[in-house]
Design an enzyme around this catalytic site. Sequence first.
Site, PDB file in Angstrom:
ATOM      1  N   TYR A  38      73.468  54.456  45.209  1.00  0.00           N
ATOM      2  CA  TYR A  38      74.427  54.879  46.235  1.00  0.00           C
ATOM      3  C   TYR A  38      75.120  53.654  46.843  1.00  0.00           C
ATOM      4  O   TYR A  38      76.350  53.600  46.944  1.00  0.00           O
ATOM      5  CB  TYR A  38      73.694  55.667  47.317  1.00  0.00           C
ATOM      6  N   ASP A  55      83.548  69.795  39.466  1.00  0.00           N
ATOM      7  CA  ASP A  55      82.684  68.615  39.445  1.00  0.00           C
ATOM      8  C   ASP A  55      83.598  67.408  39.288  1.00  0.00           C
ATOM      9  O   ASP A  55      84.276  67.256  38.265  1.00  0.00           O
ATOM     10  CB  ASP A  55      81.728  68.725  38.243  1.00  0.00           C
ATOM     11  N   VAL A  56      83.616  66.534  40.302  1.00  0.00           N
ATOM     12  CA  VAL A  56      84.576  65.422  40.272  1.00  0.00           C
ATOM     13  C   VAL A  56      84.294  64.426  39.141  1.00  0.00           C
ATOM     14  O   VAL A  56      85.155  63.618  38.795  1.00  0.00           O
ATOM     15  CB  VAL A  56      84.647  64.658  41.619  1.00  0.00           C
ATOM     16  N   LYS A  95      79.137  52.550  46.686  1.00  0.00           N
ATOM     17  CA  LYS A  95      79.972  52.394  47.879  1.00  0.00           C
ATOM     18  C   LYS A  95      80.571  50.991  47.954  1.00  0.00           C
ATOM     19  O   LYS A  95      81.712  50.804  48.392  1.00  0.00           O
ATOM     20  CB  LYS A  95      79.152  52.712  49.128  1.00  0.00           C
TER      21      LYS A  95
HETATM   22  N1  LIG Z   1      76.697  61.316  56.544  1.00  0.00           N
HETATM   23  C1  LIG Z   1      76.676  59.999  56.694  1.00  0.00           C
HETATM   24  O1  LIG Z   1      75.944  59.446  57.545  1.00  0.00           O
HETATM   25  C2  LIG Z   1      77.554  59.123  55.824  1.00  0.00           C
HETATM   26  C3  LIG Z   1      77.535  57.737  56.058  1.00  0.00           C
HETATM   27  C4  LIG Z   1      78.323  56.922  55.264  1.00  0.00           C
HETATM   28  C5  LIG Z   1      79.128  57.478  54.288  1.00  0.00           C
HETATM   29  N2  LIG Z   1      79.141  58.832  54.086  1.00  0.00           N
HETATM   30  C6  LIG Z   1      80.017  59.372  53.049  1.00  0.00           C
HETATM   31  O2  LIG Z   1      80.812  60.418  53.561  1.00  0.00           O
HETATM   32  C7  LIG Z   1      81.146  61.330  52.502  1.00  0.00           C
HETATM   33  C8  LIG Z   1      80.790  62.747  52.924  1.00  0.00           C
HETATM   34  O3  LIG Z   1      79.357  62.829  53.031  1.00  0.00           O
HETATM   35  P1  LIG Z   1      78.576  63.905  53.893  1.00  0.00           P
HETATM   36  O4  LIG Z   1      77.515  63.164  54.613  1.00  0.00           O
HETATM   37  O5  LIG Z   1      79.526  64.765  54.622  1.00  0.00           O
HETATM   38  O6  LIG Z   1      77.807  64.682  52.724  1.00  0.00           O
HETATM   39  P2  LIG Z   1      77.618  66.217  52.363  1.00  0.00           P
HETATM   40  O7  LIG Z   1      76.453  66.258  51.441  1.00  0.00           O
HETATM   41  O8  LIG Z   1      77.614  67.067  53.576  1.00  0.00           O
HETATM   42  O9  LIG Z   1      78.928  66.504  51.522  1.00  0.00           O
HETATM   43  C9  LIG Z   1      79.089  66.016  50.221  1.00  0.00           C
HETATM   44  C10 LIG Z   1      79.784  67.088  49.403  1.00  0.00           C
HETATM   45  O10 LIG Z   1      79.985  66.563  48.086  1.00  0.00           O
HETATM   46  C11 LIG Z   1      79.800  67.630  47.188  1.00  0.00           C
HETATM   47  N3  LIG Z   1      79.523  67.114  45.852  1.00  0.00           N
HETATM   48  C12 LIG Z   1      78.391  66.502  45.414  1.00  0.00           C
HETATM   49  N4  LIG Z   1      78.505  66.218  44.100  1.00  0.00           N
HETATM   50  C13 LIG Z   1      79.737  66.647  43.716  1.00  0.00           C
HETATM   51  C14 LIG Z   1      80.441  66.634  42.484  1.00  0.00           C
HETATM   52  N5  LIG Z   1      79.885  66.142  41.358  1.00  0.00           N
HETATM   53  N6  LIG Z   1      81.696  67.160  42.455  1.00  0.00           N
HETATM   54  C15 LIG Z   1      82.243  67.711  43.559  1.00  0.00           C
HETATM   55  N7  LIG Z   1      81.630  67.748  44.748  1.00  0.00           N
HETATM   56  C16 LIG Z   1      80.385  67.220  44.829  1.00  0.00           C
HETATM   57  C17 LIG Z   1      78.632  68.421  47.767  1.00  0.00           C
HETATM   58  O11 LIG Z   1      78.557  69.729  47.223  1.00  0.00           O
HETATM   59  C18 LIG Z   1      78.964  68.382  49.246  1.00  0.00           C
HETATM   60  O12 LIG Z   1      79.764  69.498  49.615  1.00  0.00           O
HETATM   61  C19 LIG Z   1      80.365  60.837  51.284  1.00  0.00           C
HETATM   62  O13 LIG Z   1      81.213  60.046  50.470  1.00  0.00           O
HETATM   63  C20 LIG Z   1      79.269  60.010  51.886  1.00  0.00           C
HETATM   64  O14 LIG Z   1      78.770  59.066  50.990  1.00  0.00           O
HETATM   65  C21 LIG Z   1      78.357  59.654  54.837  1.00  0.00           C
END
Ligand SMILES: NC(=O)c1ccc[n+]([C@@H]2O[C@H](COP(=O)([O-])OP(=O)(O)OC[C@H]3O[C@@H](n4cnc5c(N)ncnc54)[C@H](O)[C@@H]3O)[C@@H](O)[C@H]2O)c1
Length: 245
Positions: free
Chosen positions: A150, A58-59, A154
Site C-alpha cells: 500500500y 474493477d479499475v 501511494k
Molecule cells: N481512510 C483513510 O484514513 C485514508 C488515508 C489516506 C489515504 N486514503 C485513500 O483514500 C482513498 C479512499 O479510501 P477510503 O478510506 O475511503 O476507503 P474505502 O474502502 O471506504 O473505499 C475504497 C473503495 O474502493 C473500492 N475498490 C476497491 N478495489 C477496487 C477495484 N479493484 N476497482 C474498483 N473499486 C475498488 C472499494 O469497493 C471501496 O468502495 C483511497 O485511495 C485510500 O488509499 C485513505
Amino acid sequence: MRATFSADGEVLVVTGGASGIGAAAARAYAEAGGTPVVLDVAPSDELAAAGIEQHGVDVADRDAVFAAFAAIAERHGRVDGLIAGAAVQPRTPVAEMDPAEWRHTLAVNLDGVVWAVQAALPHLRAQASGSIVVFASGLAHMGRAEASAYAASKGALIAFAKSLAAEVIEDRVRVNVLFPGVIDTPQFQAANPGDERAHWLRTTGIGEPEDVAGPLLFLLSEAATMTGSTLSRDRAFAADAGEDA
Ligand SMILES: NC(=O)c1ccc[n+]([C@@H]2O[C@H](COP(=O)([O-])OP(=O)(O)OC[C@H]3O[C@@H](n4cnc5c(N)ncnc54)[C@H](O)[C@@H]3O)[C@@H](O)[C@H]2O)c1
C-alpha cells in the site's frame, strides 16, 4: 465566508466512490449541482437510493475502465473531473507476501489510477479544462510495518501525479495529490483493528469521510489554480472535534 462551490452542469468520475471518502465526495458534488458517476467493484445501495449513477468496474481491468468512460461520455457528453480513489490496503509482512497479493495491490492502487487517467484525458483535453485528484497517504513518507504494498503504491502515485501534471499543463488540465488524513472508513477500519485505532486517535485524531469533501471540491474547482501539488489536510478535524490531538 461560506465554503461553497458550484459544479452546475459538470460531470465528475469517482473511482472507488461507493464507499468512504469517495462516496462523501460524490454526495457533496451532487449537492453542489454536478453529476457524480461512480466506478467501483462494489456499488452501494445507499448511493443508488440517492440517485447517484454507478458502474460496476474493477479499475485494474483497463478495458472495463475505458468502456465505462465511453458510456459516461455518450450519456453525459462531457467529463470535467476525476477523483481516482479506488484502493486496497492489505496488512502483510514482506517476507510473507504472496506475489498475487503484491500484484493485486499495485494493480488496483497504481495501475487502476493510470487506466482511469488515460480514459479521462481525451475528454479533459478536448474541453481544455479539468481536474484530476489522486490520493496519497502519510504511509508513503512514514512507511508502516505490514503495509509495504500500500505504502509503495501511494509513494509511486505522488511521482506519477507530478509527472502527469507536467505533461498536461498546456492542456489546462490540473493534477493534484491529496493526503486526506486519517479518516474513519471501511478501509481504515479493516487495516487498523483493535488497539491500532486507539493509536491514531491519540496521535492524529480520526476524521469522517465528509471532512475530506471540502478539500476535494476545492481541488476540483477553478479556485484551485495549482497543479502538480500535494495538499495535506491533517488534523483540521481534530480541532473541529475539540480533541486534544
Ligand atoms: N481512510 C483513510 O484514513 C485514508 C488515508 C489516506 C489515504 N486514503 C485513500 O483514500 C482513498 C479512499 O479510501 P477510503 O478510506 O475511503 O476507503 P474505502 O474502502 O471506504 O473505499 C475504497 C473503495 O474502493 C473500492 N475498490 C476497491 N478495489 C477496487 C477495484 N479493484 N476497482 C474498483 N473499486 C475498488 C472499494 O469497493 C471501496 O468502495 C483511497 O485511495 C485510500 O488509499 C485513505
